[in-house]
Design an enzyme around this catalytic site. Structure first.
Site, PDB file in Angstrom:
ATOM      1  N   LYS A  37     -29.775  11.273  -6.632  1.00 57.82           N
ATOM      2  CA  LYS A  37     -28.971  12.500  -6.640  1.00 57.82           C
ATOM      3  C   LYS A  37     -27.647  12.295  -5.884  1.00 57.82           C
ATOM      4  O   LYS A  37     -26.667  13.002  -6.108  1.00 57.82           O
ATOM      5  CB  LYS A  37     -29.800  13.629  -6.015  1.00 57.82           C
ATOM      6  N   ASP A  52     -40.840  11.381  -4.263  1.00 57.75           N
ATOM      7  CA  ASP A  52     -41.762  11.837  -5.313  1.00 57.75           C
ATOM      8  C   ASP A  52     -42.559  10.655  -5.860  1.00 57.75           C
ATOM      9  O   ASP A  52     -43.742  10.743  -6.121  1.00 57.75           O
ATOM     10  CB  ASP A  52     -41.000  12.478  -6.467  1.00 57.75           C
ATOM     11  N   LYS A  98     -40.683  14.923  -0.941  1.00 50.83           N
ATOM     12  CA  LYS A  98     -40.513  15.375  -2.318  1.00 50.83           C
ATOM     13  C   LYS A  98     -39.080  15.873  -2.545  1.00 50.83           C
ATOM     14  O   LYS A  98     -38.446  16.357  -1.608  1.00 50.83           O
ATOM     15  CB  LYS A  98     -41.522  16.517  -2.499  1.00 50.83           C
ATOM     16  N   LYS A 151     -35.017  17.048   2.726  1.00 47.94           N
ATOM     17  CA  LYS A 151     -34.781  15.737   3.364  1.00 47.94           C
ATOM     18  C   LYS A 151     -33.333  15.581   3.819  1.00 47.94           C
ATOM     19  O   LYS A 151     -33.072  15.231   4.959  1.00 47.94           O
ATOM     20  CB  LYS A 151     -35.049  14.572   2.389  1.00 47.94           C
TER      21      LYS A 151
HETATM   22  P1  ADP Z   1     -33.821  17.163  -0.610  1.00 49.73           P
HETATM   23  O1  ADP Z   1     -32.821  16.286   0.056  1.00 49.73           O
HETATM   24  O2  ADP Z   1     -35.210  16.950  -0.110  1.00 49.73           O
HETATM   25  O3  ADP Z   1     -33.753  17.080  -2.104  1.00 49.73           O
HETATM   26  P2  ADP Z   1     -32.170  19.288   0.412  1.00 49.73           P
HETATM   27  O4  ADP Z   1     -32.026  18.900   1.832  1.00 49.73           O
HETATM   28  O5  ADP Z   1     -31.010  19.047  -0.483  1.00 49.73           O
HETATM   29  O6  ADP Z   1     -33.487  18.675  -0.236  1.00 49.73           O
HETATM   30  O7  ADP Z   1     -32.558  20.844   0.418  1.00 49.73           O
HETATM   31  C1  ADP Z   1     -32.739  21.591  -0.779  1.00 49.73           C
HETATM   32  C2  ADP Z   1     -32.229  23.011  -0.543  1.00 49.73           C
HETATM   33  O8  ADP Z   1     -33.054  23.650   0.428  1.00 49.73           O
HETATM   34  C3  ADP Z   1     -30.802  23.053  -0.006  1.00 49.73           C
HETATM   35  O9  ADP Z   1     -30.086  24.089  -0.629  1.00 49.73           O
HETATM   36  C4  ADP Z   1     -30.988  23.317   1.491  1.00 49.73           C
HETATM   37  O10 ADP Z   1     -29.923  24.023   2.070  1.00 49.73           O
HETATM   38  C5  ADP Z   1     -32.262  24.150   1.504  1.00 49.73           C
HETATM   39  N1  ADP Z   1     -33.000  23.988   2.777  1.00 49.73           N
HETATM   40  C6  ADP Z   1     -33.644  22.891   3.223  1.00 49.73           C
HETATM   41  N2  ADP Z   1     -34.212  23.118   4.428  1.00 49.73           N
HETATM   42  C7  ADP Z   1     -33.899  24.406   4.743  1.00 49.73           C
HETATM   43  C8  ADP Z   1     -34.193  25.263   5.861  1.00 49.73           C
HETATM   44  N3  ADP Z   1     -34.929  24.835   6.894  1.00 49.73           N
HETATM   45  N4  ADP Z   1     -33.701  26.541   5.858  1.00 49.73           N
HETATM   46  C9  ADP Z   1     -32.975  26.988   4.789  1.00 49.73           C
HETATM   47  N5  ADP Z   1     -32.666  26.233   3.713  1.00 49.73           N
HETATM   48  C10 ADP Z   1     -33.127  24.967   3.680  1.00 49.73           C
HETATM   49 MG    MG Z   2     -31.480  14.971  -0.823  1.00 49.15          MG
END
Ligand code: ADP
Ligand code: MG
Length: 292
Positions: free
Chosen positions: A44, A130, A13, A18
């Site tokens: 994104k 999603d 999601k 991810k």
């Molecule tokens: P996605 O790629 O699934 O959209 P992201 O990897 O960009 O999500 O993560 C979304 C937010 O959550 C970011 O700001 C990231 O730093 C934070 N985040 C993700 N995993 C962790 C974790 N294990 N501990 C702290 N922050 C996290």
């Molecule tokens: Mg991402």
């Protein structure tokens, strides 16, 4: 004989972690000596940011819109430890299909035989999960990726997205699609969060690859525009990402998951709602007794 490139796809999601997880896996595998390409398949277009000091790179779709014809070299950039970074990109806001970026980008790299030329060990696709529409399903559907992993927390919407992904995998498994390696459980900081994802893995016939806690080290590293592996290589969190990368490296056998039907998922969720209520009552009782 040409060496086999291990291609894996990481779904989940939006906002679940991810890109954070994928970039740390890429960084860890690269540090272990493997040649890695991270392929961002989220409109994104920020999958590779923490491999590139926080920078956005020009995407395949943006470059196509500017130039009409694109060579893979135009959209291929180097990040931490020499990791190759690509972003498929998304449509112009309000126009077109989000999955088109993936279809276009994957075709471009396939036609130009880029992965073979770069002599890669790993291609890791970071895909928004999603919706598993035609475009987003490309890495699974066409068997481009061999193993699929999902990043999920114990939140219902995240579990829901993973269950949908499992439906997509199950559907394409009959025609040579990718199979499921397992769940990467993210933001697991409480025993009940672990119990919920464990139970979801059990009922859908898969396994947990690793439990990754939510950690301030990840936040700090992101604010520096870096992965945890680069920014805090000796931290507890880096150890966890390294262990996860090693498990993915050793992983050979993926399988077809057993997704829950709509009603089954609802029943599963309400049963957990009852359990959590009991847990809360139990905790309150312990607190009250402790205060007496
Ligand atoms: P996605 O790629 O699934 O959209 P992201 O990897 O960009 O999500 O993560 C979304 C937010 O959550 C970011 O700001 C990231 O730093 C934070 N985040 C993700 N995993 C962790 C974790 N294990 N501990 C702290 N922050 C996290
Ligand atoms: Mg991402």
């Amino acid at each position: 004989m040409a060496k086999k490139i291990k291609q894996i796809a990481i779904y989940g999601k939006g906002g679940i972690g991810k890109s954070t997880t994928t970039s740390n896996i890429s960084a860890a595998l690269s540090k272990q000596g493997y040649k890695v390409l991270q392929f961002g398949c989220d409109p994104k277009s920020d999958s590779t940011n923490t491999l590139r000091g926080g920078d956005y790179i020009p995407t395949v779709l943006d470059t196509l819109r500017e130039k009409n014809s694109v060579k893979a070299q135009d959209v291929l950039f180097r990040g931490f430890n020499g990791i190759y970074c690509v972003e498929a990109g998304g449509p112009a806001p309000g126009v077109g299909c989000a999955g088109r970026g993936i279809i276009t980008a994957v075709q471009l790299f396939k036609q130009q035989r880029v992965f073979e030329e770069l002599d890669l060990d790993y291609v890791i696709y970071d895909v928004l999960g999603d919706v598993v529409c035609g475009g987003f399903a490309v890495p699974i559907r066409e068997g481009i990726a061999e193993h699929v992993f999902t990043v999920s927390s114990s939140d219902f919407m995240s579990v829901y997205a993973s269950n949908n992904l499992f439906k997509g995998i199950q559907k394409y498994s009959k025609s040579g699609g990718a199979l499921l390696g397992g769940i990467i459980a993210n933001s697991i900081n409480s025993p009940y969060a672990k119990d919920i994802v464990d139970d979801f893995a059990r009922v859908t016939n898969t396994k947990i690859m690793e439990y990754v806690p939510r950690s301030i080290t990840v936040t700090q590293s992101e604010l520096h525009g870096k992965t945890t592996i680069e920014n805090a290589p000796n931290s507890e969190q880096a150890k966890i990402y390294n262990r996860l990368a090693t498990k993915i490296n050793e992983h050979v056998e993926s399988r077809t998951p057993s997704p829950l039907g709509v009603q089954e998922l609802r029943d599963w969720a309400s049963q957990w709602a009852d359990k959590l209520l009991d847990l809360e009552k139990g905790a309150l009782l312990t607190q009250t007794v402790g205060n007496l």
